[in-house]
Design a protein around this motif. Structure first.
Motif, PDB file in Angstrom:
ATOM      1  N   ASN A   1       0.882  -1.222  -0.175  1.00  0.00           N
ATOM      2  CA  ASN A   1      -0.016   0.010  -0.031  1.00  0.00           C
ATOM      3  C   ASN A   1       0.978   1.345  -0.078  1.00  0.00           C
ATOM      4  OD1 ASN A   1      -2.174  -1.469   0.137  1.00  0.00           O
ATOM      5  ND2 ASN A   1      -2.609  -1.242   2.180  1.00  0.00           N
ATOM      6  N   ARG A   2       1.931   1.275   0.862  1.00  0.00           N
ATOM      7  CA  ARG A   2       2.956   2.583   0.788  1.00  0.00           C
ATOM      8  C   ARG A   2       3.511   2.450  -0.708  1.00  0.00           C
ATOM      9  NH1 ARG A   2       5.550   3.647   6.594  1.00  0.00           N
ATOM     10  NH2 ARG A   2       3.551   3.530   7.750  1.00  0.00           N
TER      11      ARG A   2
ATOM     12  N   THR B   1       1.057   3.919  -3.070  1.00  0.00           N
ATOM     13  CA  THR B   1       0.641   5.449  -2.737  1.00  0.00           C
ATOM     14  C   THR B   1       1.930   6.208  -3.196  1.00  0.00           C
ATOM     15  OG1 THR B   1      -0.567   4.653  -0.692  1.00  0.00           O
ATOM     16  CG2 THR B   1       0.146   6.962  -1.015  1.00  0.00           C
TER      17      THR B   1
ATOM     18  N   ASN C   1       1.657   8.863  -5.993  1.00  0.00           N
ATOM     19  CA  ASN C   1       1.840  10.586  -5.914  1.00  0.00           C
ATOM     20  C   ASN C   1       3.186  10.934  -6.003  1.00  0.00           C
ATOM     21  OD1 ASN C   1      -0.595  11.607  -4.358  1.00  0.00           O
ATOM     22  ND2 ASN C   1      -0.199   9.263  -3.396  1.00  0.00           N
TER      23      ASN C   1
END
Length: 128
Positions: free
Chosen positions: A78-79, A82, A86
């Motif tokens: 998930n990191r 992300t 971004n």
């Protein structure tokens, strides 16, 4: 872009992603706690006594169960996701630059040939 610049960008990106996406995850819980004493330096003199009375050598003890591993991998994925989603946001890049001041002090990464050798290109069963 010359190969040296490409390598430096890849090294910086690897370090900042490790800092932002892997460190400060559930990995920290594994790192926390009391480190057992060892006189041999390789922990061959350290054992865990479990609730069933088994004396297990430290090198054979699992330090996390399947649920903890699954949770840790989800958090890291998930990191990383992300981070990638971004990476073109100027505010996110500004924050990443701030994290890089810490990660930039780490050792330079090295090409992991063992990792490359372990990947079966064209395999029908990745990870098997």
């Amino acid at each position: 872009m010359n190969p040296g610049d490409k390598d430096q960008i890849a090294a910086s990106l690897a370090k900042v992603m490790a800092m932002m996406c892997v460190r400060n995850t559930g990995l920290e819980a594994l790192h926390a706690g009391t480190v057992p004493a060892t006189r041999t330096g390789d922990y061959s003199d350290v054992f865990v006594l479990d609730a069933d009375g088994r004396r297990i050598p430290w090198s054979e003890v699992s330090h996390l169960d399947d649920d903890q591993m699954r949770d840790l991998m989800r958090e890291i994925v998930n990191r990383l996701y992300t981070f990638h989603v971004n990476c073109d946001d100027p505010e996110f890049l500004h924050r990443a630059d701030r994290w890089m001041t810490v990660a930039g002090k780490w050792d330079e990464p090295e090409l992991d040939r063992k990792f490359l050798g372990g990947i079966s290109y064209g395999s029908d069963n990745p990870g098997k």
